[in-house]
Design an enzyme around this catalytic site. Sequence first.
Site, PDB file in Angstrom:
ATOM      1  N   ARG A  50      37.603  52.986  60.686  1.00 33.55           N
ATOM      2  CA  ARG A  50      37.232  51.866  59.817  1.00 33.55           C
ATOM      3  C   ARG A  50      36.187  52.275  58.784  1.00 33.55           C
ATOM      4  O   ARG A  50      36.082  51.685  57.714  1.00 33.55           O
ATOM      5  CB  ARG A  50      36.739  50.684  60.651  1.00 33.55           C
ATOM      6  CG  ARG A  50      36.937  49.358  59.930  1.00 33.55           C
ATOM      7  CD  ARG A  50      36.139  48.182  60.479  1.00 33.55           C
ATOM      8  NE  ARG A  50      36.397  47.851  61.846  1.00 33.55           N
ATOM      9  CZ  ARG A  50      35.487  48.007  62.805  1.00 33.55           C
ATOM     10  NH1 ARG A  50      34.285  48.495  62.528  1.00 33.55           N
ATOM     11  NH2 ARG A  50      35.762  47.669  64.031  1.00 33.55           N
ATOM     12  N   ASP A 176      29.239  41.107  37.984  1.00 32.72           N
ATOM     13  CA  ASP A 176      30.679  41.298  38.118  1.00 32.72           C
ATOM     14  C   ASP A 176      31.113  42.011  36.841  1.00 32.72           C
ATOM     15  O   ASP A 176      31.166  41.412  35.768  1.00 32.72           O
ATOM     16  CB  ASP A 176      31.384  39.945  38.273  1.00 32.72           C
ATOM     17  CG  ASP A 176      32.905  40.097  38.406  1.00 32.72           C
ATOM     18  OD1 ASP A 176      33.439  41.156  38.043  1.00 32.72           O
ATOM     19  OD2 ASP A 176      33.560  39.137  38.875  1.00 32.72           O
TER      20      ASP A 176
HETATM   21  C1  LIG Z   1      40.316  39.256  39.515  1.00 35.21           C
HETATM   22  C2  LIG Z   1      38.854  39.151  39.441  1.00 35.21           C
HETATM   23  C3  LIG Z   1      38.092  39.176  40.602  1.00 35.21           C
HETATM   24  C4  LIG Z   1      38.695  39.217  41.981  1.00 35.21           C
HETATM   25  O1  LIG Z   1      39.475  40.314  42.244  1.00 35.21           O
HETATM   26  P1  LIG Z   1      40.582  40.238  43.393  1.00 35.21           P
HETATM   27  O2  LIG Z   1      40.856  41.654  43.709  1.00 35.21           O
HETATM   28  O3  LIG Z   1      41.751  39.512  42.794  1.00 35.21           O
HETATM   29  O4  LIG Z   1      39.996  39.492  44.539  1.00 35.21           O
HETATM   30  C5  LIG Z   1      36.729  39.113  40.469  1.00 35.21           C
HETATM   31  N1  LIG Z   1      36.138  39.022  39.270  1.00 35.21           N
HETATM   32  C6  LIG Z   1      36.844  38.994  38.135  1.00 35.21           C
HETATM   33  C7  LIG Z   1      36.125  38.884  36.830  1.00 35.21           C
HETATM   34  C8  LIG Z   1      38.221  39.051  38.171  1.00 35.21           C
HETATM   35  O5  LIG Z   1      38.932  38.987  37.051  1.00 35.21           O
END
Ligand SMILES: *Cc1c(COP(=O)(O)O)cnc(C)c1O
Length: 389
Positions: A50, A176
């Site tokens: 893991r 993000d």
């Molecule tokens: C798609 C996305 C996510 C989440 O990603 P997943 O792999 O689909 O969970 C997070 N932040 C942004 C800005 C995204 O476009």
Amino acid sequence: MDEETRLIRAGLHAEELARTVGPPIQKGSTVLLPNAAALYDDDAFVTYGRKGLASHTALTHALAQMEGAAGACLYPSGLAALTGAMLAVLEAGDEVLVADCIYNPTRRFCDKVLARYGVAVRYFDPEQSPEALVGEASDKVRLIVLESPGSLTLEMQDLARIAELARQRGILTMADNTWGAGYLFKPLEHGIDISVQALTKYVGGHSDVFMGSACARDERLFRRLDDGIMHLGWAVSPEDAYQMLRGLRTLPTRLERQGASALKVAAWLQAQDEVAEVLFPALPGARHHHLWKRDWRGACGLFSVVLKPASAHAVDALLDALSLFGLGFSWGGFESLAISCDPQLNKRRLRKDYGGPLVRFHIGLEHPDDLIADLRIGLDAYRIAARAP
Ligand SMILES: *Cc1c(COP(=O)(O)O)cnc(C)c1O
């Protein structure tokens, strides 16, 4: 030995691995250790699958190098990376400040889960000044969550300034950075503590695999994120880690092409009668262009357009008339996509009037002239539907 036993032992001593260009895809839950002392020597040996095997290690090293991090953590999706990183650093009684342009499922997690565990969540206008944002933060604020540009409305926040001010107050910052993919913009170089991205988007690049990453420059913070994954029990498959590493090889090349095509398509859109505004900080003259120019090395293929006012029916007519743009959430792959945004914008805490409906486009690797021809057909459908009684 009996054949039963011989079958269990058979094939265990593989020859030395041939040297391929990529890492081996090692599959395993059990990891065999060299001796009894190694069983409990977590520092010296991977003792359980893991924790990650060859392809995971190759990917985390590559990501950490790209992001300028002490280490990279892998999560089963981009959303899991965002939620996992928050759970790793927050505790009951904390307050978290979240940019109101945040990815909607992150908002859902904040509202539905963090709130239940005694973490207060406050949303702020992503265009608020860093001084006001940090200056007005209460002493309970532990973390500021940013997304610049926001992935629907493309507002930019001055991450460097927010990080600088937050650090002075002992507040952590997390970005993000899916739009920047760890390549176009490197949050850690600008003082952000935790850089998260959905690898699902540009790093994967082919719309066929989920994964997320969180990187920290500070070694202790990286350990904390890594412990968080162990506590939650998450793991990603070795095949998926291999695929992400493969995507990383062509990331700069794809981004260069997709960013250039997006700029060409966006400039064309801006000149069309049906379009009120293009929300794309990489486009000269667009909102926040100065911040993008100061901090970014390029653009990706994702932007939005504010259309001249018409009904939601007209927006649907535009989307349904497109044939090269798929209608689908997600982005970052080789293919062009489009969605209407307004139903998601209505969930924001601080609603804004953009002066018309929003459509988001992702520009893929098709030829931009073909995409423009398709968009002309879509805009014609919009104009006709807007006039219909
Ligand atoms: C798609 C996305 C996510 C989440 O990603 P997943 O792999 O689909 O969970 C997070 N932040 C942004 C800005 C995204 O476009």
